[in-house]
Design a protein around this motif. Structure first.
Motif, PDB file in Angstrom:
ATOM      1  N   ALA A   1       6.466  -2.115   3.739  1.00 31.87           N
ATOM      2  CA  ALA A   1       6.390  -2.656   5.092  1.00 31.87           C
ATOM      3  C   ALA A   1       6.943  -1.618   6.038  1.00 31.87           C
ATOM      4  O   ALA A   1       7.969  -0.994   5.765  1.00 31.87           O
ATOM      5  N   GLU A   2       6.247  -1.400   7.140  1.00 29.97           N
ATOM      6  CA  GLU A   2       6.686  -0.428   8.144  1.00 29.97           C
ATOM      7  C   GLU A   2       6.895  -1.149   9.471  1.00 29.97           C
ATOM      8  O   GLU A   2       6.220  -2.144   9.774  1.00 29.97           O
ATOM      9  N   TRP A   3       7.818  -0.645  10.234  1.00 31.24           N
ATOM     10  CA  TRP A   3       8.198  -1.248  11.511  1.00 31.24           C
ATOM     11  C   TRP A   3       7.007  -1.552  12.415  1.00 31.24           C
ATOM     12  O   TRP A   3       6.958  -2.561  13.101  1.00 31.24           O
TER      13      TRP A   3
ATOM     14  N   LEU B   1       1.173  11.605  -2.775  1.00 31.21           N
ATOM     15  CA  LEU B   1       0.343  11.521  -1.573  1.00 31.21           C
ATOM     16  C   LEU B   1       1.174  11.222  -0.331  1.00 31.21           C
ATOM     17  O   LEU B   1       0.815  11.628   0.775  1.00 31.21           O
ATOM     18  N   SER B   2       2.304  10.544  -0.514  1.00 32.17           N
ATOM     19  CA  SER B   2       3.179  10.288   0.633  1.00 32.17           C
ATOM     20  C   SER B   2       3.757  11.572   1.206  1.00 32.17           C
ATOM     21  O   SER B   2       4.194  11.604   2.357  1.00 32.17           O
TER      22      SER B   2
ATOM     23  N   TYR C   1       1.879   5.449   0.584  1.00 35.29           N
ATOM     24  CA  TYR C   1       1.546   6.829   0.923  1.00 35.29           C
ATOM     25  C   TYR C   1       1.287   7.018   2.416  1.00 35.29           C
ATOM     26  O   TYR C   1       1.374   8.128   2.940  1.00 35.29           O
ATOM     27  N   ALA C   2       0.938   5.920   3.117  1.00 37.76           N
ATOM     28  CA  ALA C   2       0.493   6.030   4.513  1.00 37.76           C
ATOM     29  C   ALA C   2       1.611   5.849   5.525  1.00 37.76           C
ATOM     30  O   ALA C   2       1.371   5.960   6.730  1.00 37.76           O
ATOM     31  N   TRP C   3       2.836   5.613   5.083  1.00 34.94           N
ATOM     32  CA  TRP C   3       3.892   5.344   6.056  1.00 34.94           C
ATOM     33  C   TRP C   3       4.266   6.627   6.809  1.00 34.94           C
ATOM     34  O   TRP C   3       3.949   7.732   6.385  1.00 34.94           O
ATOM     35  N   ALA C   4       4.916   6.449   7.948  1.00 36.64           N
ATOM     36  CA  ALA C   4       5.413   7.555   8.778  1.00 36.64           C
ATOM     37  C   ALA C   4       4.295   8.382   9.401  1.00 36.64           C
ATOM     38  O   ALA C   4       4.480   9.569   9.669  1.00 36.64           O
TER      39      ALA C   4
ATOM     40  N   LEU D   1      -5.076   4.009   9.716  1.00 39.65           N
ATOM     41  CA  LEU D   1      -4.542   4.982   8.771  1.00 39.65           C
ATOM     42  C   LEU D   1      -5.627   5.578   7.879  1.00 39.65           C
ATOM     43  O   LEU D   1      -5.487   5.698   6.664  1.00 39.65           O
ATOM     44  N   ASN D   2      -6.736   5.945   8.519  1.00 37.00           N
ATOM     45  CA  ASN D   2      -7.901   6.537   7.846  1.00 37.00           C
ATOM     46  C   ASN D   2      -8.577   5.582   6.868  1.00 37.00           C
ATOM     47  O   ASN D   2      -9.306   6.011   5.971  1.00 37.00           O
ATOM     48  N   GLY D   3      -8.330   4.298   7.031  1.00 33.12           N
ATOM     49  CA  GLY D   3      -8.986   3.299   6.202  1.00 33.12           C
ATOM     50  C   GLY D   3      -8.120   2.859   5.043  1.00 33.12           C
ATOM     51  O   GLY D   3      -7.870   3.628   4.115  1.00 33.12           O
ATOM     52  N   ILE D   4      -7.643   1.617   5.111  1.00 34.93           N
ATOM     53  CA  ILE D   4      -6.793   1.094   4.050  1.00 34.93           C
ATOM     54  C   ILE D   4      -7.159  -0.363   3.778  1.00 34.93           C
ATOM     55  O   ILE D   4      -7.865  -1.007   4.551  1.00 34.93           O
TER      56      ILE D   4
END
Length: 681
Positions: free
Chosen positions: A582-584, A379-380, A646-649, A611-614
């Protein structure tokens, strides 16, 4: 779908279904995706985005990058091959496959008409004897440099002629099953008949350099019953083992027998090796042929290879193929973070392979791997917009130095664009991975709200799921049928809910949990038999019987086997099937300075607008701070916010980390500048 015997008569093919096909097959059959309707809030919107955004964008990009033009020029026998790689034909085939699956779920007259016109162009490019390969047909006197002067001359090394054929076959079967039309299927059968006439005992012997023809031939065999297709698929497996393995002294050490899975006979192979996508397509075909022929040596080999992969060559996010050079599996426990490759296509292939392993053995561990790959490493590969992609899937982005080795941001398309089109065909087929059936046993592998219609002993049964997975572990199943039905409902109890981070010792939870899985039938708690990872619920089911399953959804820290050197002293974060990073964006501009000490307590936070709901994770942890003015380093307390991997970037380019040190042991001083990342298949 019409029966194979009727299909033979319709096409005018000779012969009946071989007796072997009637005796041997997968013990467990997947419930067809056309019989499963999804209504959930997680996957259904993604399938809709695939239909409304990904597939149209893929067709548009095939047009804009001249992939379609190649077929038009091949039909005219005029022009010059207009793209880069001889396998660019497959981007059209894969998108057609995805669009066909999509049509089954969401009929679309405009899309159907476009596909008919495109299929006509494919047919016009086919040579009279069935050969279909635009990189040669456009100008046979000057074929693509990878193709050789004669047909099939460089099949093992570079040409991808049989790879193109394999994706054609897969698309053709999908299109026929979805629409009942034989236009693309007839093209595929003509090509397959040519392939069968060229390759085999006493004829040309070669192991396809990039596997998938084997899988495609098996699908054609299933549709037509023509034994030559299965025989040729098995021949391609048996042809392996004729070439030397990895030689580090070679000027091109990754173009060798091991890279092509051709250094040993398939029945003697014991490790996942070489180019990961090719390998996992091969292992899928080995499972297919083992199921259809009863070949016990082949079955033993694919079982052994699977165990090697999940025990020593598998990332915690479900990615496979650690090494960029050759897009290949590394050595045992070679799972670096800074240079992790994890091609998206390899995740697609891994799902195909594990589905087949489930159908062979009926063990939940294979569905556990499917789930891990689906919710994380696959999914990523696609952005939330449905039209931006990762070719490789990084495990860390740590300041500008790692930009040289991994992809810090998604791209709309690639010169080698196999991954976007592979996703386009995988997503609409997802409903077919939810359930399996063997006689009176109904398997529930994936937890996705929706319904399926089955038949048990000729009695119609509808099974409905209601849940908010993967954010909640509360699962509800309702049985609906006209009369009492006696069958076994097998609900997968995921390994992560049984204190098993992986079906191996490659990863484990840092601390065991005493949280229990509970099962209730019509509101009453029941004891159940746990068999092969499934809760077996055997009863005479009545109309509107309800099963409630509660899976513990604690946040768990994961540690790796000590032989995975990059992760010694580090932990990863998992909740349910979802791995976190973890993302910046959420952590004051950095992610590589975060420490997660043992005993850290996490809080879950629902973020429906992010992020579309997390569901995010937060904790107060130490982070490393650098004071440039005084050249001093210190640690301070800060809130860590972790999001699903999956939601990073999806919010710009910056740091990202999956594995966090539990304490400070070293400080990197980085000076190297960023470079560009390139891909070659």
């Amino acid at each position: 779908m019409i029966s194979p015997k009727t299909f033979l008569l319709v096409l005018g093919l000779s012969g009946a279904l071989p007796a072997l096909a009637q005796r041997a097959d997968y013990p467990i059959q997947a419930v067809p995706f056309t019989k499963v309707k999804l209504t959930d809030n997680f996957w259904q919107p993604r399938l809709k985005t695939n239909t409304t955004v990904t597939i149209p964008a893929s067709f548009q990009r095939c047009e804009a990058t001249n992939r379609v033009k190649n077929f038009e020029m091949a039909a005219a026998h005029s022009g010059k091959f207009a793209t880069t790689f001889p396998f660019d034909d497959t981007d059209i085939y894969k998108t057609l496959e995805g669009a066909a699956y999509s049509l089954s779920l969401c009929p679309d007259k405009e899309l159907s008409a476009y596909m008919d016109a495109l299929i006509a162009k494919v047919g016009a490019a086919q040579e009279p004897d069935g050969y279909l390969y635009t990189a040669r047909t456009i100008d046979p006197a000057h074929p693509h440099a990878w193709a050789g002067q004669e047909r099939w001359e460089k099949e093992r090394e570079l040409s991808h002629e049989l790879y193109n054929s394999g994706h054609l076959y897969e698309a053709a079967v999908a299109h026929y099953q979805a629409t009942g039309k034989k236009t693309l299927l007839n093209i595929a059968l003509k090509n397959a008949d040519l392939v069968c006439s060229v390759f085999g005992p006493g004829k040309r012997v070669v192991a396809p350099g990039h596997e998938i023809a084997e899988m495609g031939l098996v699908k054609l065999y299933r549709v037509t019953g023509k034994p030559e297709y299965l025989q040729t698929a098995k021949f391609f497996l048996d042809a392996r083992g004729q070439h030397k393995g990895y030689d580090p002294k070679s000027p091109d050490p990754f173009r060798n027998g091991q890279y092509w899975q051709d250094d040993k006979p398939v029945v003697a192979q014991k490790e996942a090796e070489g180019h990961a996508v090719r390998a996992e397509y091969l292992y899928s075909a080995m499972a297919d042929v083992a199921a259809l022929t009863g070949d016990k040596q082949l079955l033993a080999a694919v079982d052994t290879i699977w165990q090697n992969m999940v025990s020593k060559k598998f990332y915690v996010t479900g990615g496979t193929g650690a090494v960029p050079g050759g897009e290949r599996f590394g050595q045992n426990y070679e799972l670096p973070n800074a240079t992790a490759y994890n091609e998206t296509c390899a995740s697609v292939a891994d799902i195909y392979w594990n589905q087949r392993m489930f159908q062979l053995h009926g063990e939940a561990k294979y569905a556990d791997i499917i789930e891990k790959v689906l919710y994380n490493g696959l999914l990523s590969g696609v952005g939330l917009d449905g039209k931006s992609f990762f070719y490789s899937n990084a495990m860390q982005i740590k300041n500008s130095a790692s930009f040289a080795q991994t992809e810090p941001a998604r791209a709309g398309w690639f010169e080698c664009s196999c991954c976007p089109t592979n996703l386009a065909r995988l997503f609409p087929a997802l409903p077919g991975y939810v359930y399996g059936q063997k006689d009176r046993d109904i398997y529930v592998n994936l937890f996705v709200s929706g319904s399926t219609d089955l038949a048990v002993k000729n009695k119609a049964v509808r099974l409905t799921q209601q849940n908010n997975y993967p954010w909640s572990g509360d699962l509800k199943f309702t049985v609906n049928q006209a009369s009492t039905s006696d069958f076994n409902l097998l609900v997968r109890i995921p390994g992560w809910a049984r204190n098993e981070a992986m079906p191996s010792d490659l990863y484990r939870f840092a601390q065991p949990s005493d949280a229990k899985v509970t099962v209730r039938v019509n509101g009453k708690a029941v004891e159940y038999q746990l068999k092969n990872g499934y809760a077996v619920l055997a009863r005479k089911w009545k109309k509107d019987d309800v099963v409630d399953v509660r899976l513990p959804m604690d946040v768990r820290t994961v540690v790796a086997h000590p032989n995975v050197r990059d992760n010694v002293g580090k932990v990863a974060l998992q909740r349910g099937p979802v791995m976190y990073c973890a993302e910046w964006k959420d952590n004051e501009g950095k992610a590589s300075n975060i420490i997660v000490p043992a005993g850290t307590t996490f809080t879950t936070v629902e973020k429906p607008d992010l992020l579309n709901g997390i569901t995010a994770l937060t904790a107060t942890v130490p982070v490393v701070k650098v004071d440039a003015a005084t050249n001093t380093i210190s640690t301070v307390r800060q809130t860590l916010t972790a999001i699903p991997y999956y939601a990073w970037a999806n919010r710009g380019k910056g740091e990202m980390m999956v594995w966090f040190p539990q304490r400070v042991t070293d400080v990197d001083l980085v000076t190297r500048q960023a470079e560009e990342v390139t891909h070659a298949k």
